[in-house]
Design a protein around this motif. Structure first.
Motif, PDB file in Angstrom:
ATOM      1  N   TYR A  22       0.877  -1.182   0.000  1.00  0.00           N
ATOM      2  CA  TYR A  22       0.000   0.000   0.000  1.00  0.00           C
ATOM      3  C   TYR A  22       0.911   1.228   0.000  1.00  0.00           C
ATOM      4  CZ  TYR A  22      -4.085  -2.731   1.649  1.00  0.00           C
ATOM      5  OH  TYR A  22      -5.113  -3.620   1.792  1.00  0.00           O
ATOM      6  N   LYS A  24      -0.086   4.594  -1.202  1.00  0.00           N
ATOM      7  CA  LYS A  24      -0.791   5.841  -0.864  1.00  0.00           C
ATOM      8  C   LYS A  24      -2.188   5.501  -0.363  1.00  0.00           C
ATOM      9  CE  LYS A  24      -0.803   8.130  -4.580  1.00  0.00           C
ATOM     10  NZ  LYS A  24      -0.738   8.801  -5.808  1.00  0.00           N
ATOM     11  N   GLN A  29      -9.856   6.338   2.566  1.00  0.00           N
ATOM     12  CA  GLN A  29      -8.899   6.228   3.676  1.00  0.00           C
ATOM     13  C   GLN A  29      -8.397   7.613   4.090  1.00  0.00           C
ATOM     14  OE1 GLN A  29      -6.100   3.536   1.844  1.00  0.00           O
ATOM     15  NE2 GLN A  29      -7.472   1.780   2.109  1.00  0.00           N
ATOM     16  N   GLY A  50     -14.135  -2.235  -2.916  1.00  0.00           N
ATOM     17  CA  GLY A  50     -12.990  -1.987  -3.782  1.00  0.00           C
ATOM     18  C   GLY A  50     -12.379  -0.610  -3.619  1.00  0.00           C
ATOM     19  N   GLY A  52     -11.151   0.457  -0.764  1.00  0.00           N
ATOM     20  CA  GLY A  52     -10.215   0.414   0.358  1.00  0.00           C
ATOM     21  C   GLY A  52     -10.902   0.705   1.682  1.00  0.00           C
ATOM     22  N   THR A  54     -12.104  -1.332   3.946  1.00  0.00           N
ATOM     23  CA  THR A  54     -11.712  -2.167   5.090  1.00  0.00           C
ATOM     24  C   THR A  54     -10.579  -1.490   5.873  1.00  0.00           C
ATOM     25  OG1 THR A  54     -12.219  -4.051   3.684  1.00  0.00           O
ATOM     26  CG2 THR A  54     -11.094  -4.521   5.758  1.00  0.00           C
TER      27      THR A  54
END
Ligand code: AMP
Length: 587
Positions: A22, A24, A29, A50, A52, A54
């Motif tokens: 990961y 960036k 997020q 999809g 991000g 989680t």
């Protein structure tokens, strides 16, 4: 802000993220992580799968969790076992340099005693499906009175799946002081009402427009009839040799039928639905993730837990009943920065569903024509040439044989050799699609469809008796295979098939009546040791119409025919269970 440490995450977490590649933070997020770290306000996040999400809710929880206490501090609810497992796995990865941070994942269909033992050992973060979580609360194995964070992931899906009561119970078991983080791709009324009733002045963050589809996905619609829906699906697969897709169906039965037909026709496909055991589902998902399966035919619910980023296509074999679910489906492609195509196969009646979906997506469907045989052949031919171009030569193994190979092929010119090897790989394709009809211009298709459920109308069909039935282990697929073996014209339409105990009936385009009788008479075929006898019948006799697929068929679509068979033999298109990766070198 451009790095995770800018978002306020500590070094052990950043190190784990670097290990995962990961680089960036994603949009959600970037917005959610600092918000959760710096404020105890509830949060409503609009995020597709999809994006991000989680990491967006897990990372701040890992950052803030008190490692010195083993009390449960976060409960994360997710709609399916697969998704819960995925979240649990992600949290383990994110916290691998925080040795005292523990996560336990609890879900139904798995040994509850073992989960109780894990909970007893203590875990700061618990991930669970709603039903099992409530069960563990009732057994007093899971205590949520120390919870600081409650995450509702894919809240819309949990409500869709009927978990309203369970959500209420979990919410009641948590203290009022907790921070609730609600993540959802869509916000229908039910989700809004959860937000209203259980959250106080939530901050809203979004990774795009609410309910809007990803920018990386383009949407295409193909006009089909019931008679050619499956053929259209096959042609779409054929014109995309590197296809890696989920084919969505509305029911378990439809899922199984489509998957069975694709497998019979030699495609690298399998099914995923609720009638399969957990073990079967895990195994199919594993094969799909490893790309041993190219087309996964699935129901909405079964496909929820699949975390696959590189799907080239999502195909709606039938559109979902609830149009919001289209968004969920299409969000399975175009993930992690990749481009994707979401395809809807629609008949005349279903066309009306496209407009409301377009309004949600704020995007238009592009009307596409079903590919013609010629287009498919051209695409496959150049795919083959690309593969040749990119194939590495294994000099050490081949060198020894070269002198005798050269000698054998000496008489051929370069041009002849190229033609020969292209023909070797390609002849079956060409012959399958030679004279294939243009599916976009089928005559009176809708009228026929309505009257006969997709078959040719009865007056255009001749009905035949055959002296074989279930007792001979005859089924519709085998009967079609038998008809195909007779060498009747390639494009002949096969209609209804009735398999009875000791004999059966089938319909064939009237124009081929005498050809069919002659073919069976002169071929003198055997079937499982019995001489085959076929006669014409004038009237329609009783008997249940048999066979899962129901629609009219052309010879070329039957199992072990043309392209279907060629794909089985094809070096890069292994059969269902051959565990061979499909070739993506020529991407
Ligand atoms: P999710 O929306 O949480 O299901 O995440 C989708 C996929 O993106 C998962 O495979 C994640 O591992 C991946 N992912 C999430 N955040 C990032 C990031 N910042 N950089 C690269 N990949 C990510």
């Amino acid at each position: 802000m451009s790095t995770f440490s800018d978002l306020g995450l500590k070094e052990p977490i950043n190190k784990a993220l670097r290990d995962l590649g990961y680089e960036k933070p994603t949009v959600i997020q970037e917005k959610a992580i600092p918000q959760i770290i710096s404020s105890s306000d509830d949060l409503k996040a609009f995020a597709q799968t999809g994006t991000g999400k989680t990491a967006a809710f897990s990372l701040p929880i890992i950052e803030l969790a008190d490692e010195t206490s083993t009390a449960t501090q976060a409960i994360i609810l997710s709609p399916t076992r697969e998704l819960a497992v995925q979240i649990g796995r992600n949290i383990e990865e994110f916290s691998k340099y925080l040795p005292n941070l523990k996560v336990v994942t609890v879900y139904g269909g798995s040994n509850i005693d073992q989960q109780i033992r894990q909970l007893k050992r203590g875990a700061q973060i618990v991930v669970g499906t709603p039903g099992r979580t409530v069960d563990l609360i009732k057994r007093r194995a899971l205590k949520l009175n120390t919870v600081k964070w409650l995450v509702l992931d894919e809240a819309d899906e949990m409500l869709n799946m009927g978990f309203k009561d369970e959500l209420d119970k979990v919410l009641e078991a948590t203290p009022d002081t907790k921070q609730t983080l609600l993540f959802s791709a869509t916000f229908p009324r039910e989700v809004e009402s959860i937000a209203r009733n259980y959250m106080s002045n939530p901050v809203e963050v979004t990774s795009g427009q609410k309910n809007q589809g990803s920018d990386n996905v383009s949407h295409e619609s193909y006009f089909v009839t019931e008679r050619n829906r499956y053929q259209a699906l096959k042609r779409i697969a054929d014109v995309n040799p590197n296809i890696y897709a989920i084919v969505f169906c509305r029911t378990r039965r439809e899922t199984q039928e489509v998957a069975d037909k694709l497998i019979q026709d030699g495609y690298n496909a399998d099914s995923l639905h609720g009638d399969l055991s957990q073990g079967q589902r895990d195994s199919v998902m594993e094969k799909f993730r490893k790309k041993n399966i190219q087309m996964l035919v699935a129901t909405d619910v079964a496909a929820r837990g699949l975390d696959v980023n590189s799907l080239t296509h999502v195909i709606n074999h039938k559109l979902p009943d609830q149009i919001e679910n289209y968004n969920h489906r299409s969000g399975r492609t175009g993930r992690a920065g990749n481009k994707g195509v979401s395809i809807a196969l629609v008949n005349r009646k279903e066309k009306g569903k496209l407009r409301p979906i377009e309004r949600i997506l704020k995007k238009k469907f592009v009307d596409k024509e079903i590919p013609t045989g010629e287009e498919i052949c051209k695409k496959q031919l150049f795919h083959l040439i690309d593969k040749v171009e990119n194939t590495e030569i294994n000099t050490t193994k081949i060198d020894a044989f070269l002198p005798s190979i050269y000698e054998k092929l000496e008489e051929f010119s370069r041009e002849e050799l190229i033609k020969k090897f292209v023909s070797l790989e390609f002849n079956s394709f060409l012959s399958y699609y030679e004279n294939a009809p243009d599916l976009n211009n089928m005559p009176s298709r809708d009228r026929d469809d309505r009257r006969s459920g997709g078959r040719m109308s009865n007056e255009n069909m001749s009905r035949f008796f055959i002296n074989l039935g279930r007792k001979d282990k005859l089924n519709p697929a085998k009967l079609m295979g038998l008809i195909n073996e007779q060498g009747i014209d390639k494009n002949v339409e096969i209609g209804a098939i009735d398999i009875l105990d000791t004999f059966s009936f089938f319909e064939i385009d009237k124009n081929f009546e005498s050809q069919t009788l002659d073919a069976f008479a002169s071929n003198n075929s055997d079937f499982n040791g019995r001489r085959v006898n076929v006669e014409i019948t004038k009237e329609r006799k009783g008997g249940r119409r048999s066979g899962g697929s129901g629609g009219g068929r052309r010879r070329g679509d039957s199992p072990n025919r043309g392209f279907g068979r060629s794909r089985n033999n094809d070096k890069f298109q292994g059969k269902k269970n051959n565990n061979r990766k499909f070739d993506r070198r020529s991407k």
